[in-house]
Write a protein that holds these residues in place. Structure first.
Motif, PDB file in Angstrom:
ATOM      1  N   ILE A 131     -27.899   6.837  -5.149  1.00 14.61           N
ATOM      2  CA  ILE A 131     -29.203   7.335  -5.569  1.00 14.61           C
ATOM      3  C   ILE A 131     -29.077   8.647  -6.491  1.00 14.61           C
ATOM      4  O   ILE A 131     -28.207   9.581  -5.986  1.00 14.61           O
ATOM      5  N   ALA A 132     -29.792   8.730  -7.355  1.00 14.33           N
ATOM      6  CA  ALA A 132     -29.811  10.095  -8.284  1.00 14.33           C
ATOM      7  C   ALA A 132     -30.449  11.208  -7.343  1.00 14.33           C
ATOM      8  O   ALA A 132     -31.112  10.984  -6.457  1.00 14.33           O
ATOM      9  N   PRO A 133     -29.853  12.273  -7.691  1.00 14.18           N
ATOM     10  CA  PRO A 133     -30.323  13.538  -7.114  1.00 14.18           C
ATOM     11  C   PRO A 133     -31.930  13.699  -7.333  1.00 14.18           C
ATOM     12  O   PRO A 133     -32.239  13.458  -8.487  1.00 14.18           O
ATOM     13  N   GLY A 134     -32.746  13.868  -6.396  1.00 16.05           N
ATOM     14  CA  GLY A 134     -34.052  14.202  -6.420  1.00 16.05           C
ATOM     15  C   GLY A 134     -34.968  13.031  -6.194  1.00 16.05           C
ATOM     16  O   GLY A 134     -36.232  13.156  -6.119  1.00 16.05           O
ATOM     17  N   ILE A 135     -34.312  11.842  -6.077  1.00 13.28           N
ATOM     18  CA  ILE A 135     -35.106  10.599  -5.840  1.00 13.28           C
ATOM     19  C   ILE A 135     -34.994  10.254  -4.267  1.00 13.28           C
ATOM     20  O   ILE A 135     -34.207  10.424  -3.511  1.00 13.28           O
ATOM     21  N   ASP A 136     -36.205  10.014  -3.723  1.00 13.79           N
ATOM     22  CA  ASP A 136     -36.453   9.755  -2.276  1.00 13.79           C
ATOM     23  C   ASP A 136     -36.156   8.232  -2.032  1.00 13.79           C
ATOM     24  O   ASP A 136     -36.856   7.546  -2.665  1.00 13.79           O
ATOM     25  N   LEU A 137     -35.417   7.783  -1.167  1.00 15.96           N
ATOM     26  CA  LEU A 137     -35.125   6.250  -0.954  1.00 15.96           C
ATOM     27  C   LEU A 137     -36.342   5.569  -0.643  1.00 15.96           C
ATOM     28  O   LEU A 137     -36.513   4.591  -1.350  1.00 15.96           O
ATOM     29  N   GLY A 138     -37.327   6.032   0.272  1.00 17.47           N
ATOM     30  CA  GLY A 138     -38.430   5.243   0.574  1.00 17.47           C
ATOM     31  C   GLY A 138     -39.379   5.254  -0.361  1.00 17.47           C
ATOM     32  O   GLY A 138     -39.689   4.278  -0.778  1.00 17.47           O
ATOM     33  N   ARG A 139     -39.978   6.275  -0.900  1.00 19.96           N
ATOM     34  CA  ARG A 139     -40.933   6.606  -1.919  1.00 19.96           C
ATOM     35  C   ARG A 139     -40.602   5.922  -3.393  1.00 19.96           C
ATOM     36  O   ARG A 139     -41.247   5.254  -3.986  1.00 19.96           O
ATOM     37  N   ASP A 140     -39.271   6.264  -3.942  1.00 25.28           N
ATOM     38  CA  ASP A 140     -38.844   5.823  -5.284  1.00 25.28           C
ATOM     39  C   ASP A 140     -37.998   4.574  -5.359  1.00 25.28           C
ATOM     40  O   ASP A 140     -37.833   4.040  -6.435  1.00 25.28           O
ATOM     41  N   ILE A 141     -37.607   3.979  -4.158  1.00 26.45           N
ATOM     42  CA  ILE A 141     -36.815   2.763  -4.417  1.00 26.45           C
ATOM     43  C   ILE A 141     -37.439   1.637  -3.536  1.00 26.45           C
ATOM     44  O   ILE A 141     -37.801   0.645  -4.132  1.00 26.45           O
ATOM     45  N   LEU A 142     -37.060   2.061  -2.200  1.00 23.23           N
ATOM     46  CA  LEU A 142     -37.513   0.670  -1.278  1.00 23.23           C
ATOM     47  C   LEU A 142     -38.971   0.240  -1.322  1.00 23.23           C
ATOM     48  O   LEU A 142     -39.345  -0.737  -1.222  1.00 23.23           O
ATOM     49  N   ARG A 143     -39.985   1.240  -1.541  1.00 19.17           N
ATOM     50  CA  ARG A 143     -41.440   0.954  -1.927  1.00 19.17           C
ATOM     51  C   ARG A 143     -41.475  -0.146  -2.971  1.00 19.17           C
ATOM     52  O   ARG A 143     -42.548  -0.661  -2.803  1.00 19.17           O
ATOM     53  N   HIS A 144     -40.702  -0.157  -3.934  1.00 21.76           N
ATOM     54  CA  HIS A 144     -40.970  -0.895  -5.033  1.00 21.76           C
ATOM     55  C   HIS A 144     -40.061  -2.229  -5.287  1.00 21.76           C
ATOM     56  O   HIS A 144     -40.008  -2.982  -6.269  1.00 21.76           O
ATOM     57  N   LEU A 145     -39.365  -2.489  -4.212  1.00 23.81           N
ATOM     58  CA  LEU A 145     -38.568  -3.508  -4.105  1.00 23.81           C
ATOM     59  C   LEU A 145     -39.058  -4.489  -3.146  1.00 23.81           C
ATOM     60  O   LEU A 145     -39.501  -4.457  -2.087  1.00 23.81           O
ATOM     61  N   PRO A 146     -39.301  -5.878  -3.751  1.00 19.02           N
ATOM     62  CA  PRO A 146     -39.772  -6.989  -2.830  1.00 19.02           C
ATOM     63  C   PRO A 146     -38.616  -7.711  -1.980  1.00 19.02           C
ATOM     64  O   PRO A 146     -38.895  -8.876  -1.374  1.00 19.02           O
ATOM     65  N   PHE A 147     -37.726  -7.117  -1.866  1.00 15.72           N
ATOM     66  CA  PHE A 147     -36.473  -7.576  -1.014  1.00 15.72           C
ATOM     67  C   PHE A 147     -35.733  -6.216  -0.447  1.00 15.72           C
ATOM     68  O   PHE A 147     -36.021  -5.235  -0.774  1.00 15.72           O
ATOM     69  N   ASP A 148     -35.092  -6.447   0.787  1.00 15.27           N
ATOM     70  CA  ASP A 148     -34.542  -5.269   1.498  1.00 15.27           C
ATOM     71  C   ASP A 148     -32.990  -5.307   0.981  1.00 15.27           C
ATOM     72  O   ASP A 148     -32.423  -6.291   1.104  1.00 15.27           O
ATOM     73  N   PRO A 149     -32.688  -4.534   0.174  1.00 14.49           N
ATOM     74  CA  PRO A 149     -31.403  -4.300  -0.056  1.00 14.49           C
ATOM     75  C   PRO A 149     -30.314  -4.018   0.942  1.00 14.49           C
ATOM     76  O   PRO A 149     -30.919  -3.612   1.867  1.00 14.49           O
ATOM     77  N   ILE A 150     -29.080  -4.588   0.822  1.00 15.04           N
ATOM     78  CA  ILE A 150     -28.167  -4.296   1.713  1.00 15.04           C
ATOM     79  C   ILE A 150     -27.753  -2.633   1.749  1.00 15.04           C
ATOM     80  O   ILE A 150     -27.544  -2.186   0.861  1.00 15.04           O
ATOM     81  N   ILE A 151     -27.827  -2.031   2.957  1.00 13.45           N
ATOM     82  CA  ILE A 151     -27.296  -0.691   2.923  1.00 13.45           C
ATOM     83  C   ILE A 151     -26.362  -0.498   4.061  1.00 13.45           C
ATOM     84  O   ILE A 151     -26.877  -0.518   5.505  1.00 13.45           O
ATOM     85  N   ILE A 152     -24.895  -0.648   3.932  1.00 14.16           N
ATOM     86  CA  ILE A 152     -24.149  -0.537   4.961  1.00 14.16           C
ATOM     87  C   ILE A 152     -23.739   0.940   5.275  1.00 14.16           C
ATOM     88  O   ILE A 152     -23.815   1.233   6.407  1.00 14.16           O
ATOM     89  N   ASN A 153     -23.607   1.750   4.322  1.00 15.58           N
ATOM     90  CA  ASN A 153     -23.551   3.144   4.502  1.00 15.58           C
ATOM     91  C   ASN A 153     -24.457   3.848   3.935  1.00 15.58           C
ATOM     92  O   ASN A 153     -25.120   3.354   2.997  1.00 15.58           O
ATOM     93  N   THR A 154     -24.706   5.230   4.058  1.00 18.61           N
ATOM     94  CA  THR A 154     -25.751   6.027   3.610  1.00 18.61           C
ATOM     95  C   THR A 154     -25.234   5.883   1.957  1.00 18.61           C
ATOM     96  O   THR A 154     -24.128   6.526   1.564  1.00 18.61           O
ATOM     97  N   PRO A 155     -26.305   5.647   1.095  1.00 22.39           N
ATOM     98  CA  PRO A 155     -25.690   5.490  -0.163  1.00 22.39           C
ATOM     99  C   PRO A 155     -25.633   6.999  -0.760  1.00 22.39           C
ATOM    100  O   PRO A 155     -26.046   8.147  -0.346  1.00 22.39           O
ATOM    101  N   GLN A 156     -24.441   7.131  -1.602  1.00 22.96           N
ATOM    102  CA  GLN A 156     -23.878   8.436  -2.131  1.00 22.96           C
ATOM    103  C   GLN A 156     -25.135   8.998  -3.108  1.00 22.96           C
ATOM    104  O   GLN A 156     -25.776   8.123  -3.795  1.00 22.96           O
ATOM    105  N   GLN A 157     -24.801  10.155  -3.197  1.00 22.37           N
ATOM    106  CA  GLN A 157     -25.774  10.836  -4.263  1.00 22.37           C
ATOM    107  C   GLN A 157     -24.811  10.645  -5.749  1.00 22.37           C
ATOM    108  O   GLN A 157     -23.726  10.920  -5.775  1.00 22.37           O
ATOM    109  N   MET A 158     -25.628  10.397  -6.716  1.00 23.81           N
ATOM    110  CA  MET A 158     -25.016  10.316  -7.898  1.00 23.81           C
ATOM    111  C   MET A 158     -24.682  11.681  -8.360  1.00 23.81           C
ATOM    112  O   MET A 158     -25.309  12.818  -7.825  1.00 23.81           O
TER     113      MET A 158
END
Length: 169
Positions: A131-158
């Motif tokens: 995930i890019a620095p400054g991006i919120d996982l819920g607000r900027d990514i998950l909210r806009h996906l019509p599917f649940d991505p696989i999240i095995i570990n906490t995504p690293q920051q770019m």
């Protein structure tokens, strides 16, 4: 090298490409990509299928949304000022130009890189890995996906150096 068209296809179809970086118009949760027919336009697939299905590693590049997306980069942080009207991650692609199934069967490394996050194709779908620095996982990514991505570990920051004007060395 300068080679004729038929020989170029032989090289590509024979697995001669180590890596391919290609754009995408739509992508679904399984990892299928549409790059040939979208928004009432038929751009055609050209060599997209040959290149994407025969390269050892494929990196699909594109913005997370389109049609008015406005971002801002400041102090090594990315922010979304205006979300695009068209979501590029969809429940089902309009046309399959890249098949996740074939890539998975053949053990290809496949990544999907946007301005705000990176996914990797894994068994069962797309894993969110960065995930890019400054991006919120819920607000900027998950909210806009019509599917649940696989999240095995906490995504690293770019690395924030990607979001700074200075040379990276």
């Amino acid at each position: 090298a300068s080679i004729d068209h038929a020989t170029q296809f032989d090289f590509i179809d024979g697995g001669g490409l180590d890596i391919a970086c290609l754009g995408f118009a739509e992508c679904d949760g399984e990892g299928n990509v549409n790059a040939s027919r979208f928004a009432n336009r038929v751009s055609g697939c050209g060599e997209f299928i040959n290149i994407s299905q025969n390269s050892k590693k494929v990196i699909f590049l594109g913005t997370f949304s389109s049609g008015g997306l406005k971002t801002r980069i400041a102090d090594g942080q990315l922010s979304i000022e205006n979300e695009g009207k068209h979501q590029k991650f969809v429940k089902e692609v309009g046309q399959v130009t890249f098949s996740w199934g074939r890539a998975a069967r053949e053990g290809r490394n496949v990544f999907y890189v946007t301005e705000r996050c990176v996914f990797r194709l894994v068994e069962g779908g797309m894993e969110l890995i960065e995930i890019a620095p400054g991006i919120d996982l819920g607000r900027d990514i998950l909210r806009h996906l019509p599917f649940d991505p696989i999240i095995i570990n906490t995504p690293q920051q770019m690395p924030d150096v990607l979001f700074r004007p200075e040379r990276m060395g």
